[in-house]
Design a protein around this motif. Sequence first.
Motif, PDB file in Angstrom:
ATOM      1  N   MET A 196       0.846  -1.154  -0.335  1.00  0.00           N
ATOM      2  CA  MET A 196       0.058  -0.021   0.017  1.00  0.00           C
ATOM      3  C   MET A 196       1.390   1.138  -0.061  1.00  0.00           C
ATOM      4  O   MET A 196       0.561   2.518  -0.774  1.00  0.00           O
ATOM      5  N   LEU A 197       2.086   1.268   1.153  1.00  0.00           N
ATOM      6  CA  LEU A 197       2.870   2.506   0.639  1.00  0.00           C
ATOM      7  C   LEU A 197       3.809   2.804  -0.443  1.00  0.00           C
ATOM      8  O   LEU A 197       2.801   3.936  -0.930  1.00  0.00           O
ATOM      9  N   VAL A 198       4.217   1.216  -1.102  1.00  0.00           N
ATOM     10  CA  VAL A 198       4.522   1.741  -2.984  1.00  0.00           C
ATOM     11  C   VAL A 198       3.625   2.707  -3.366  1.00  0.00           C
ATOM     12  O   VAL A 198       3.831   3.418  -4.300  1.00  0.00           O
ATOM     13  N   GLY A 256      -4.389   4.673  -3.728  1.00  0.00           N
ATOM     14  CA  GLY A 256      -4.015   5.675  -4.781  1.00  0.00           C
ATOM     15  C   GLY A 256      -3.575   5.227  -5.865  1.00  0.00           C
ATOM     16  O   GLY A 256      -3.660   5.384  -7.404  1.00  0.00           O
ATOM     17  N   ALA A 257      -3.990   3.125  -5.782  1.00  0.00           N
ATOM     18  CA  ALA A 257      -3.928   2.620  -7.335  1.00  0.00           C
ATOM     19  C   ALA A 257      -5.003   2.928  -8.381  1.00  0.00           C
ATOM     20  O   ALA A 257      -6.249   3.556  -8.468  1.00  0.00           O
ATOM     21  N   ASP A 258      -3.861   2.755  -9.870  1.00  0.00           N
ATOM     22  CA  ASP A 258      -5.153   2.980 -10.328  1.00  0.00           C
ATOM     23  C   ASP A 258      -5.734   2.212 -11.349  1.00  0.00           C
ATOM     24  O   ASP A 258      -6.275   2.368 -11.966  1.00  0.00           O
ATOM     25  N   ALA A 259      -4.700   1.221 -10.981  1.00  0.00           N
ATOM     26  CA  ALA A 259      -5.896  -0.206 -11.597  1.00  0.00           C
ATOM     27  C   ALA A 259      -5.083  -1.670 -11.059  1.00  0.00           C
ATOM     28  O   ALA A 259      -3.536  -1.210 -10.644  1.00  0.00           O
ATOM     29  N   GLY A 260      -5.846  -3.041 -11.138  1.00  0.00           N
ATOM     30  CA  GLY A 260      -5.164  -4.133 -11.206  1.00  0.00           C
ATOM     31  C   GLY A 260      -5.703  -5.193 -11.578  1.00  0.00           C
ATOM     32  O   GLY A 260      -6.445  -5.156 -12.146  1.00  0.00           O
ATOM     33  N   ALA A 261      -5.318  -6.162 -11.238  1.00  0.00           N
ATOM     34  CA  ALA A 261      -5.468  -7.586 -12.079  1.00  0.00           C
ATOM     35  C   ALA A 261      -5.251  -8.844 -11.576  1.00  0.00           C
ATOM     36  O   ALA A 261      -4.569  -9.494  -9.900  1.00  0.00           O
ATOM     37  N   THR A 262      -6.286  -9.676 -12.339  1.00  0.00           N
ATOM     38  CA  THR A 262      -6.464 -11.219 -11.560  1.00  0.00           C
ATOM     39  C   THR A 262      -6.587 -11.986 -12.413  1.00  0.00           C
ATOM     40  O   THR A 262      -7.118 -11.952 -13.799  1.00  0.00           O
ATOM     41  N   GLY A 263      -6.454 -13.093 -12.181  1.00  0.00           N
ATOM     42  CA  GLY A 263      -6.926 -14.000 -13.544  1.00  0.00           C
ATOM     43  C   GLY A 263      -7.314 -15.752 -12.710  1.00  0.00           C
ATOM     44  O   GLY A 263      -8.110 -15.164 -11.759  1.00  0.00           O
ATOM     45  N   TRP A 264      -7.471 -16.807 -13.207  1.00  0.00           N
ATOM     46  CA  TRP A 264      -8.096 -17.643 -13.211  1.00  0.00           C
ATOM     47  C   TRP A 264      -7.127 -18.342 -12.391  1.00  0.00           C
ATOM     48  O   TRP A 264      -8.489 -19.867 -11.836  1.00  0.00           O
ATOM     49  N   TRP A 265      -6.280 -18.996 -12.538  1.00  0.00           N
ATOM     50  CA  TRP A 265      -5.449 -20.295 -11.465  1.00  0.00           C
ATOM     51  C   TRP A 265      -4.461 -19.080 -10.656  1.00  0.00           C
ATOM     52  O   TRP A 265      -4.623 -17.540 -10.253  1.00  0.00           O
ATOM     53  N   SER A 266      -4.270 -20.011  -9.876  1.00  0.00           N
ATOM     54  CA  SER A 266      -3.734 -19.098  -8.279  1.00  0.00           C
ATOM     55  C   SER A 266      -2.088 -18.286  -8.999  1.00  0.00           C
ATOM     56  O   SER A 266      -2.347 -17.687  -8.018  1.00  0.00           O
ATOM     57  N   ASN A 267      -1.558 -19.220 -10.318  1.00  0.00           N
ATOM     58  CA  ASN A 267      -0.727 -18.428 -10.761  1.00  0.00           C
ATOM     59  C   ASN A 267      -0.604 -16.361 -10.914  1.00  0.00           C
ATOM     60  O   ASN A 267       0.218 -16.212 -11.471  1.00  0.00           O
ATOM     61  N   SER A 285      -2.835  -8.757  -8.408  1.00  0.00           N
ATOM     62  CA  SER A 285      -3.217  -7.864  -7.122  1.00  0.00           C
ATOM     63  C   SER A 285      -4.497  -8.816  -6.611  1.00  0.00           C
ATOM     64  O   SER A 285      -4.770  -8.333  -5.368  1.00  0.00           O
ATOM     65  N   ASP A 286      -5.829  -9.589  -7.373  1.00  0.00           N
ATOM     66  CA  ASP A 286      -6.403  -9.706  -7.111  1.00  0.00           C
ATOM     67  C   ASP A 286      -7.245  -9.190  -6.168  1.00  0.00           C
ATOM     68  O   ASP A 286      -8.202  -8.102  -5.891  1.00  0.00           O
ATOM     69  N   ILE A 287      -7.231  -9.808  -4.706  1.00  0.00           N
ATOM     70  CA  ILE A 287      -8.688  -9.550  -3.708  1.00  0.00           C
ATOM     71  C   ILE A 287      -8.193  -8.204  -2.885  1.00  0.00           C
ATOM     72  O   ILE A 287      -8.563  -7.007  -2.237  1.00  0.00           O
ATOM     73  N   LEU A 288      -7.011  -7.699  -3.120  1.00  0.00           N
ATOM     74  CA  LEU A 288      -6.404  -6.562  -2.987  1.00  0.00           C
ATOM     75  C   LEU A 288      -6.064  -5.382  -3.124  1.00  0.00           C
ATOM     76  O   LEU A 288      -5.798  -4.425  -3.071  1.00  0.00           O
ATOM     77  N   THR A 289      -6.610  -5.525  -4.216  1.00  0.00           N
ATOM     78  CA  THR A 289      -6.503  -5.049  -5.550  1.00  0.00           C
ATOM     79  C   THR A 289      -7.555  -3.275  -4.961  1.00  0.00           C
ATOM     80  O   THR A 289      -7.247  -2.189  -4.962  1.00  0.00           O
ATOM     81  N   PRO A 290      -8.902  -3.792  -4.142  1.00  0.00           N
ATOM     82  CA  PRO A 290      -9.562  -2.334  -3.628  1.00  0.00           C
ATOM     83  C   PRO A 290      -9.007  -1.381  -2.535  1.00  0.00           C
ATOM     84  O   PRO A 290      -8.745  -0.687  -2.389  1.00  0.00           O
ATOM     85  N   PHE A 291      -7.974  -2.392  -1.945  1.00  0.00           N
ATOM     86  CA  PHE A 291      -7.308  -2.052  -0.886  1.00  0.00           C
ATOM     87  C   PHE A 291      -6.470  -0.896  -1.210  1.00  0.00           C
ATOM     88  O   PHE A 291      -5.877   0.106  -0.910  1.00  0.00           O
ATOM     89  N   LEU A 292      -5.010  -1.679  -2.553  1.00  0.00           N
ATOM     90  CA  LEU A 292      -4.095  -0.757  -3.189  1.00  0.00           C
ATOM     91  C   LEU A 292      -4.968   0.503  -3.919  1.00  0.00           C
ATOM     92  O   LEU A 292      -4.742   1.633  -3.383  1.00  0.00           O
ATOM     93  N   GLY A 293      -6.227   0.454  -4.509  1.00  0.00           N
ATOM     94  CA  GLY A 293      -7.296   2.023  -5.665  1.00  0.00           C
ATOM     95  C   GLY A 293      -6.843   2.276  -3.823  1.00  0.00           C
ATOM     96  O   GLY A 293      -7.435   3.450  -3.942  1.00  0.00           O
ATOM     97  N   ALA A 294      -7.394   2.064  -2.600  1.00  0.00           N
ATOM     98  CA  ALA A 294      -8.005   2.644  -1.521  1.00  0.00           C
ATOM     99  C   ALA A 294      -6.775   3.602  -1.133  1.00  0.00           C
ATOM    100  O   ALA A 294      -7.288   5.036  -0.791  1.00  0.00           O
TER     101      ALA A 294
END
Length: 403
Positions: free
Chosen positions: A217-219, A246-257, A235-244
Amino acid sequence: MKLYAQHGHGDRSKTGEGLNLGLIDGVIYGPKDIAEGKLRATIEQIREKHKKADVLVDPQFYASVAAVDAASSLGNLGDDDGYSYFHARRRSQLLSASTLRGDLDAVLGFQHDLRVTKVIAPNIVVPRSFDSAESAIAMDFISNTRSAWERVGDQRPVYATLAISRDALVQREELLRFLGDLTMLDNRPDGFYVLVAVNKAEARAELFHADVIAGWMLVNHVLKLNGYQIINGYSDILTPFLGAVGADAGATGWWSNLRAFSMDRFAPPSGGGRLPVERYLSCGLLNRILYYELSALRSVMPGVLNVLPLDSLYPDVAASQPARPQEVLQTWEAIRSLIGDLVRSDVVASLSACLDALDSAQGLYDNIGVRGVALDTKSNDEHIEPLQEGVRLFANLAEVRLP
């Protein structure tokens, strides 16, 4: 805040369906899992069909260090007819200014010929400490990104890759010094593509750790305050916490990796495994639960349901089991909903919303416990306390006063 698909093996029609339904704003392709010819054709198709979608390519240059091992798993990156910019690189080679700048030029020149909307520059992962040769190499890549892009003569925004291991991220004083250096760059990129590397994508405790969450979050917060755009990969489930913060975007996909970044995916293959059991991302729990756990809870604990359109993919009459390709659509829908709920007009309001959501999630988990429903170890509440502590630690580091 935007949400992107983190592309990888087994896409088929997932990304296209996510764009069609308006669940995602774009896609970040990974060359390891798509041949160059298909990548070019797919980008053209998306740009024609989805005019407003963002299309990016993570060059995955950081895998060049792993490529020194002949047994490494490189996919299309390592094919004889693969990506011309990609070569195995030892640390000693990247300490050479001419080699490093040559690699920068090659990666950026490759993307210049693609119809991407934003360009991601190459870099390596800072593996253990910012007081290291790898950190110096990473800073050289970052500080030369803009000048290399100017040599190409392209006006599209360019993002430097900032890939940090979770072990380096928790070294707080070193992190602050490194961030200070980034804020003082003379010839700045437009933004950063931020990756936090865990040792194993499945290692939940590595990521859900208060110091890791606060550091990530600090970064985002420091870079945003200094005028950079920030895209977070994996960033998956942490995406909204990073958006909180200042992040402009996050990303996630369909497998754990594709939900957590790890260099382990480029390590020598260790044999196959079974497909994971389908899960449901509950906004109320801020976590994924197994489909049959959803089936057991949905009538007695309706708060675990998101009450969103794609809940229909988990029909009660079928024990709540979705068709496997549709699982990620529900993930994108849930994260997009959380972004809407938690990312507010200012940092204080956003962090307060995050803490309120965490309190509510803990309350739901407590009620599940009272009802005697046993959850899988990945479905339980072990993520809640680290997230709460991480948010509060970030607020303290950033000198943000919470109500």
